[in-house]
Each structure stands twice: as C-alpha cells, then as structure tokens.
Design an enzyme around this catalytic site. Structure first.
Site, PDB file in Angstrom:
ATOM      1  N   ARG A 189      -7.965   9.666  -8.577  1.00 49.98           N
ATOM      2  CA  ARG A 189      -8.436   9.876  -7.190  1.00 49.98           C
ATOM      3  C   ARG A 189      -7.245  10.214  -6.284  1.00 49.98           C
ATOM      4  NH1 ARG A 189      -7.187   7.341  -1.968  1.00 49.98           N
ATOM      5  NH2 ARG A 189      -9.007   7.591  -0.644  1.00 49.98           N
ATOM      6  N   SER A 216       0.813  -1.221   0.000  1.00 49.40           N
ATOM      7  CA  SER A 216       0.000   0.000   0.000  1.00 49.40           C
ATOM      8  C   SER A 216       0.848   1.272   0.000  1.00 49.40           C
ATOM      9  CB  SER A 216      -0.903  -0.004   1.238  1.00 49.40           C
ATOM     10  OG  SER A 216      -0.112  -0.136   2.405  1.00 49.40           O
ATOM     11  N   THR A 232       1.730   6.882   0.451  1.00 48.19           N
ATOM     12  CA  THR A 232       0.765   5.802   0.213  1.00 48.19           C
ATOM     13  C   THR A 232       0.506   5.598  -1.278  1.00 48.19           C
ATOM     14  OG1 THR A 232      -1.457   5.023   0.820  1.00 48.19           O
ATOM     15  CG2 THR A 232      -1.247   7.350   0.278  1.00 48.19           C
ATOM     16  N   THR A 247      -4.107   7.417   8.826  1.00 45.83           N
ATOM     17  CA  THR A 247      -4.264   6.363   7.838  1.00 45.83           C
ATOM     18  C   THR A 247      -5.715   5.896   7.894  1.00 45.83           C
ATOM     19  OG1 THR A 247      -3.563   4.140   7.152  1.00 45.83           O
ATOM     20  CG2 THR A 247      -3.455   4.602   9.503  1.00 45.83           C
ATOM     21  N   GLY A 248      -6.210   5.400   6.767  1.00 50.12           N
ATOM     22  CA  GLY A 248      -7.586   4.925   6.747  1.00 50.12           C
ATOM     23  C   GLY A 248      -8.355   5.472   5.561  1.00 50.12           C
ATOM     24  N   THR A 260      -1.515   3.504   4.837  1.00 51.19           N
ATOM     25  CA  THR A 260      -0.550   4.577   4.606  1.00 51.19           C
ATOM     26  C   THR A 260       0.483   4.496   5.696  1.00 51.19           C
ATOM     27  OG1 THR A 260      -2.280   6.003   3.746  1.00 51.19           O
ATOM     28  CG2 THR A 260      -0.337   7.115   4.613  1.00 51.19           C
TER      29      THR A 260
HETATM   30  N1  ASP Z   1      -5.571   7.122   3.615  1.00 49.28           N
HETATM   31  C1  ASP Z   1      -5.275   6.365   2.427  1.00 49.28           C
HETATM   32  C2  ASP Z   1      -6.115   6.870   1.304  1.00 49.28           C
HETATM   33  O1  ASP Z   1      -7.310   7.018   1.483  1.00 49.28           O
HETATM   34  C3  ASP Z   1      -5.448   4.896   2.561  1.00 49.28           C
HETATM   35  C4  ASP Z   1      -5.105   4.290   3.894  1.00 49.28           C
HETATM   36  O2  ASP Z   1      -4.332   4.850   4.654  1.00 49.28           O
HETATM   37  O3  ASP Z   1      -5.650   3.222   4.219  1.00 49.28           O
HETATM   38  O4  ASP Z   1      -5.600   7.083   0.248  1.00 49.28           O
END
Ligand code: ASP
Length: 318
Positions: free
Chosen positions: A190, A50, A180, A213-214, A162
């Site tokens: 995106r 990721s 990320t 992150t998320g 991330t």
């Molecule tokens: N925050 C990241 C994104 O939406 C993905 C992640 O950290 O899970 O691109």
C-alpha cells in the site's frame, strides 16, 4: 535582497525538524537542503513511530517507507514508495530527483537504487514497534487475509502520521517534503498520499508550498496539496486555502464511510505567510492534538483551525 526564512512542519514531533531547518535556512541553505536535513531529524528519531526508524510496520511486520521532495525553483521532484531497510527515504527521493530523469521509484528497485548511491541498510523495527505489531497480530483473526475484514481497526489514533514540511529560503525560493511509514498494519504494498506529487506535497515558486498528513487513501483522491497552492494563486491566504481544500475533500467523501477521518494541511505563501487546518482537533487521539511547528524568528508550536465533518456535511449532525 534577503528574504526572512520560514519553515513549517506537521505535528508536535516536527518541532525538532523545524529547529534544524530554521538553523540551516538562517545560515543561507537552500529551502531544498533545509527540507531534506530537517526531515532526516524525524526519520532518524526512533521515538517517532510513524516516520523512518521506529516507524510501525505493514501487516507482515515489514516497515515500508514513503517520501517525496519538491523544489519550487526548478519544479523538479523526487519520490520513493515502499522502501524497506533504509531510514532516510527523503534523501533517496532527493537522489531520484538529482540523479535520474525520473520522478518516482518504488519498492525493491528504489532500495537497490539507494544502495548503489551510498545508502546503507539497517533494521527499522525497534523493540517498541515490533511489540506493537505483535499485539496487533494477536488480536487479528487468522482468517483475515485482507487485513481489513475482521480484527482490530487498521486505523487508530496513534498508528499513523507524516512529517510534511514547507520552507522559504533567504533567496525567496520554496521547497516542500514529506516522509512517513504510512498507516501501520497496511496491506503490504500500500502506498499513501505522501510520495504522490500534488497530494502529499506541492510547490510552485511563484505562489507557495503545501504538504499534508492524515488519511492518505482519501486525501490523494482530492489531490489536496495541489489544490492548496491553486487556492493561494487565486488569492486565498494559506489558512483559507487549507480550509477550502479540506471542505472540498470532505464534501466528496461518503460521510457514512469517511465522516470521521483525520486530515491536516500546512502551507506557506511565497511572502512567508503561513497557515494550516485540520478536519478535527484530535484526529490523532486526545494526546496527539493537531499541532504544527513554525520556524520563523524562533520555533513555536501552533494548534487549532479545525474544519469538522459536522461543519461540512450537515447529514452528520443528525
Ligand atoms: N498520510 C499518511 C498515509 O496515509 C499517514 C498520515 O499522515 O497519518 O500514509
């Protein structure tokens, strides 16, 4: 007077980055340099699916990377989004910050800027990430032009994450970073929360640093990292600041649509106190529990502090 250095990073895979960052901080590196070098460790690890090399691609099979870095001392920041073919976008973000009067470059022009500044291109898809994309393609409906309306879900436990980083150096200065490949199978173009200053990361030398992150499409609407730092300025501990921010964010979401998404935040206060919280324990799946890596005297993994949707949104209890 020398300050005890600290580095904090998201996820189990952040441990190797924290080890590198702490090593540099202990030898007197600035928080900014430590953040960049620590993030590079993860970006160049093909096993982390990721971030950087080996990151999962967008719906067209192209790896598009987002990253940002911010300096607490000068309040300068650099950011890039939608970068292809270059494994270390946080270093491009650093160059944007150091060499241009701007804060953010995107897409092909960010790539061209990097090439003019000594970066080289390489194939970011590994055998493993190409196969994962091909599997996803097979399951997807040919008529699904939006990539969302049918077929397998775009967001699954193991297809995003991330590395967010916050550091305090021996001079008492703070910095933050994020890098990320974003959400796998995303609509091309995106951009997530990670390269957005205030959302993916934020730092104020007088207060502290935060990173996240998320589910970035939701997190950016609550400008989460800025809120964490503001909360610390109002007297909350880093952990309290992260919890309050996640509660705020979840309360603003429609539980029917967003009740179950994952988000996690880390923070460091200017005195070195660290904290973190997540919306739920297994938002990255049972094998990928929410963990964060803290480098102080040595580097350790931490778990826990969950702000569950049920705790925040009573309607979900029924
Ligand atoms: N925050 C990241 C994104 O939406 C993905 C992640 O950290 O899970 O691109």
């Amino acid at each position: 007077m020398s300050v005890s250095p600290v580095i904090i990073t998201t996820w189990r895979f952040g441990l190797a980055a924290s080890v590198r960052g702490l090593e540099l901080l202990k030898s007197g590196s600035s928080a900014l340099d430590a953040i960049e070098a620590a993030a590079n460790v993860t970006e160049l690890d093909p096993e982390v699916n990721s971030v950087g090399l080996g990151g999962l691609p967008n719906a067209d099979g192209i790896v598009e990377l987002d990253a940002a870095i911010m300096d607490g001392l000068t309040h300068a920041a650099g950011s890039v989004a939608g970068v292809t073919d270059i494994a270390t976008p946080i270093s491009i973000a650093r160059k944007v910050m150091d060499l241009t009067p701007h804060t953010m470059l995107v897409g092909q022009n960010a790539r061209a800027f990097a090439l003019r500044n000594g970066f080289h291109t390489e194939e970011l898809l590994t055998e493993k990430s190409r196969k994962a994309w091909q599997e996803w393609q097979k399951e997807r409906s040919a008529s699904d032009v939006s990539h969302f309306t049918s077929g397998p879900p775009i967001l699954t436990p193991d297809n995003h994450d991330t590395i967010g980083l916050c550091a305090l150096d021996t001079h008492g200065n703070l910095a933050a970073g994020c890098t990320t490949s974003g959400m796998a199978w995303k609509v091309p173009g995106r951009v997530g929360d990670s390269p957005i200053i205030g959302s993916g990361l934020y730092v104020d030398n007088a207060v502290g640093a935060a990173a996240g992150t998320g589910h970035g499409d939701e997190m950016m609407k609550a400008v989460v990292s800025y809120r964490v730092v503001q909360n610390m300025e109002r007297g909350m501990t880093p952990e309290e600041a992260c919890i309050e921010t996640l509660r705020y964010m979840m309360a603003k979401r429609n539980p029917e649509l967003h009740g179950n998404y994952g988000a996690a935040l880390i923070a460091v206060r200017k005195d070195g106190l660290v904290g973190a919280a997540a919306t739920k324990s297994g938002f990255a799946g049972p094998d990928r529990l929410w963990q964060w890596a803290v480098g102080k005297d040595d580097c350790t993994l931490h778990e826990g502090v969950y702000v569950t949707p049920t705790e925040i949104i009573p309607s979900l209890l029924t």
